[in-house]
Design a protein around this motif. Structure first.
Motif, PDB file in Angstrom:
ATOM      1  N   ARG A 121       0.824  -1.222   0.000  1.00  0.00           N
ATOM      2  CA  ARG A 121       0.000   0.000   0.000  1.00  0.00           C
ATOM      3  C   ARG A 121       0.851   1.261   0.000  1.00  0.00           C
ATOM      4  O   ARG A 121       0.310   2.361   0.114  1.00  0.00           O
ATOM      5  N   LEU A 122       2.150   1.126  -0.164  1.00  0.00           N
ATOM      6  CA  LEU A 122       3.040   2.281  -0.025  1.00  0.00           C
ATOM      7  C   LEU A 122       2.717   3.404  -0.996  1.00  0.00           C
ATOM      8  O   LEU A 122       2.871   4.588  -0.665  1.00  0.00           O
ATOM      9  N   SER A 123       2.308   3.054  -2.210  1.00  0.00           N
ATOM     10  CA  SER A 123       2.110   4.071  -3.253  1.00  0.00           C
ATOM     11  C   SER A 123       0.640   4.374  -3.525  1.00  0.00           C
ATOM     12  O   SER A 123       0.316   5.001  -4.531  1.00  0.00           O
ATOM     13  N   ARG A 124      -0.227   3.970  -2.624  1.00  0.00           N
ATOM     14  CA  ARG A 124      -1.663   4.180  -2.847  1.00  0.00           C
ATOM     15  C   ARG A 124      -2.116   5.593  -2.509  1.00  0.00           C
ATOM     16  O   ARG A 124      -3.214   6.000  -2.855  1.00  0.00           O
ATOM     17  N   GLY A 125      -1.292   6.351  -1.809  1.00  0.00           N
ATOM     18  CA  GLY A 125      -1.689   7.703  -1.424  1.00  0.00           C
ATOM     19  C   GLY A 125      -2.607   7.742  -0.221  1.00  0.00           C
ATOM     20  O   GLY A 125      -3.262   8.755   0.030  1.00  0.00           O
ATOM     21  N   GLU A 126      -2.643   6.646   0.544  1.00  0.00           N
ATOM     22  CA  GLU A 126      -3.532   6.568   1.700  1.00  0.00           C
ATOM     23  C   GLU A 126      -2.978   7.312   2.906  1.00  0.00           C
ATOM     24  O   GLU A 126      -3.728   7.695   3.803  1.00  0.00           O
ATOM     25  N   VAL A 127      -1.665   7.480   2.952  1.00  0.00           N
ATOM     26  CA  VAL A 127      -1.017   8.249   4.016  1.00  0.00           C
ATOM     27  C   VAL A 127       0.004   9.187   3.391  1.00  0.00           C
ATOM     28  O   VAL A 127       0.381   9.033   2.219  1.00  0.00           O
ATOM     29  N   ASP A 128       0.482  10.143   4.166  1.00  0.00           N
ATOM     30  CA  ASP A 128       1.435  11.134   3.666  1.00  0.00           C
ATOM     31  C   ASP A 128       2.867  10.853   4.115  1.00  0.00           C
ATOM     32  O   ASP A 128       3.814  11.286   3.457  1.00  0.00           O
ATOM     33  N   VAL A 129       3.022  10.140   5.232  1.00  0.00           N
ATOM     34  CA  VAL A 129       4.345   9.828   5.773  1.00  0.00           C
ATOM     35  C   VAL A 129       4.373   8.358   6.184  1.00  0.00           C
ATOM     36  O   VAL A 129       3.476   7.894   6.897  1.00  0.00           O
ATOM     37  N   ILE A 130       5.398   7.642   5.735  1.00  0.00           N
ATOM     38  CA  ILE A 130       5.578   6.236   6.091  1.00  0.00           C
ATOM     39  C   ILE A 130       6.881   6.116   6.869  1.00  0.00           C
ATOM     40  O   ILE A 130       7.938   6.535   6.390  1.00  0.00           O
ATOM     41  N   VAL A 131       6.798   5.538   8.067  1.00  0.00           N
ATOM     42  CA  VAL A 131       7.936   5.467   8.977  1.00  0.00           C
ATOM     43  C   VAL A 131       8.380   4.017   9.146  1.00  0.00           C
ATOM     44  O   VAL A 131       7.554   3.115   9.310  1.00  0.00           O
ATOM     45  N   CYS A 132       9.701   3.807   9.115  1.00  0.00           N
ATOM     46  CA  CYS A 132      10.256   2.464   9.308  1.00  0.00           C
ATOM     47  C   CYS A 132      11.728   2.594   9.676  1.00  0.00           C
ATOM     48  O   CYS A 132      12.299   3.685   9.625  1.00  0.00           O
ATOM     49  N   ASP A 133      12.353   1.470  10.029  1.00  0.00           N
ATOM     50  CA  ASP A 133      13.791   1.485  10.252  1.00  0.00           C
ATOM     51  C   ASP A 133      14.503   1.548   8.906  1.00  0.00           C
ATOM     52  O   ASP A 133      13.919   1.269   7.855  1.00  0.00           O
ATOM     53  N   GLY A 134      15.782   1.910   8.922  1.00  0.00           N
ATOM     54  CA  GLY A 134      16.515   2.105   7.679  1.00  0.00           C
ATOM     55  C   GLY A 134      16.720   0.848   6.867  1.00  0.00           C
ATOM     56  O   GLY A 134      16.814   0.909   5.637  1.00  0.00           O
ATOM     57  N   PHE A 135      16.770  -0.296   7.519  1.00  0.00           N
ATOM     58  CA  PHE A 135      16.943  -1.557   6.802  1.00  0.00           C
ATOM     59  C   PHE A 135      15.714  -1.848   5.944  1.00  0.00           C
ATOM     60  O   PHE A 135      15.824  -2.091   4.740  1.00  0.00           O
TER      61      PHE A 135
END
Length: 343
Positions: free
Chosen positions: A221-235
């Motif tokens: 869902r990363l590119s669906r535009g459902e959220v504005d900011v996606i947070v995760c660890d660098g790996f």
């Protein structure tokens, strides 16, 4: 932005060499007439190339650097030569206050290490994060962080990334309350590691933050535009980014092959050419170029190494917008409010 704003550019970084870098800077100069530049690198080569960009020459100062950080250089090697390389000297101009931001298309690991060592992290920030804009189906791009600065993170790191990412989205995307989500293997509350769940709990417990917490988001869902900011660890973030870029190239190459497969396909291509060009422009990384190191005492932007002049222009535009909107102050204020109310 003001006539005093100046961007330090590592003119020797990038796969395209000096000519591409200065062509991109010249485009940025036309886009931002009040902007001035500090071009760092081989002085003789830069002045020779500037002859083809008279408008840029009038708005630039050249600072000589005798060495260049190679693409395969180890960060430890680059740090030892920070005072003599174009990348290191460009960052030093930010630390000294001679430039409002630095832009480089050089070695990512070296740039990250040099920037962190020279500029240090902002008070209260445990680790800096690398953030970039990714294309989406929404009305705007999506901010994603961390994209490789920290392979291992704890819950507090992820919370700080959320605060910094939201501040960046308010600047880069002109959003009042960005929608923020944590990348996870499922959307249910019980999914994921203890670290991810603890980070979500901390964010939910802070309703005063200038963001809308949307919980968890999965990789599809990363590119669906459902959220504005996606947070995760660098790996996880670096893998997700490289996968997305590879998928975009795969789709583009697949379309090329399909349209060349027969006469009927070639006719179909001519009919659908406006749509395919729109798709190409949307997926072109040059149109989304410019990753930002958030959480440092100074602004540093990383351009794709293979960026063309348009990509370099857009990376500089990212730096210009951060300077104009005083991103560092926004992050400090948001983090200060969060820490004060969480105490």
């Amino acid at each position: 932005m003001g006539s005093s704003a100046r961007i330090a550019v590592d003119a020797m970084g990038g796969d395209g060499g000096l000519a591409v870098m200065l062509a991109g800077v010249a485009r940025a100069r036309a886009r931002f007439p009040d902007m001035h530049f500090l071009l760092v690198g081989d002085e003789n080569a830069i002045r020779e190339e500037l002859r083809t960009h008279p408008n840029l020459s009038a708005a630039s100062e050249v600072l000589h650097a005798p060495e260049v950080v190679k693409s395969d250089a180890k960060p430890s090697q680059a740090i030892r030569r920070a005072k003599t390389t174009s990348m290191g000297i460009a960052i030093a101009q930010v630390k000294a206050g001679r430039a409002a931001a630095a832009v480089s298309a050089g070695n990512t690991g070296a740039l990250m290490s040099m920037a962190k060592l020279s500029l240090r992290t902002m008070p209260g920030i445990y680790r800096p994060a690398l953030a970039a804009l990714m294309p989406s189906l929404g009305d705007t791009d999506t901010v994603m962080l961390d994209l490789g600065a920290n392979t291992e993170c704890d819950a507090r790191n992820l919370v700080q990334f959320a605060v910094m990412g939201a501040a960046y989205a308010r600047t880069a995307l002109d959003l009042e309350r960005p929608r923020v989500a944590l990348l996870n293997i499922g959307t249910e509350d019980q999914k994921g590691t203890d670290i991810i769940r603890d980070a979500a709990a901390e964010i939910r417990a802070a309703p005063h933050l200038p963001l809308e917490f949307a919980g968890f988001i999965e990789g599809d869902r990363l590119s669906r535009g459902e959220v504005d900011v996606i947070v995760c660890d660098g790996f996880s973030g670096n893998i997700a980014l490289k996968t997305a870029e590879g998928t975009a190239r795969f789709v583009a190459d697949l379309l090329k092959r399909a349209f060349r497969s027969s006469i009927r396909s070639k006719v179909g291509f001519l009919i659908s050419k406006p749509a395919t060009e729109l798709l190409r422009d949307h997926l072109d990384p040059n149109n989304h170029n410019g990753a930002v190191f958030l959480g440092l005492n100074g602004l540093v932007v990383k351009s794709h190494g293979g960026a063309n002049a348009i990509g370099i222009e857009n990376a500089i535009a990212v730096a210009a917008k951060m300077v104009r909107d005083d991103l560092g102050r926004r992050i400090a204020e948001d983090l200060g409010n969060f820490e004060a109310k969480a105490a």
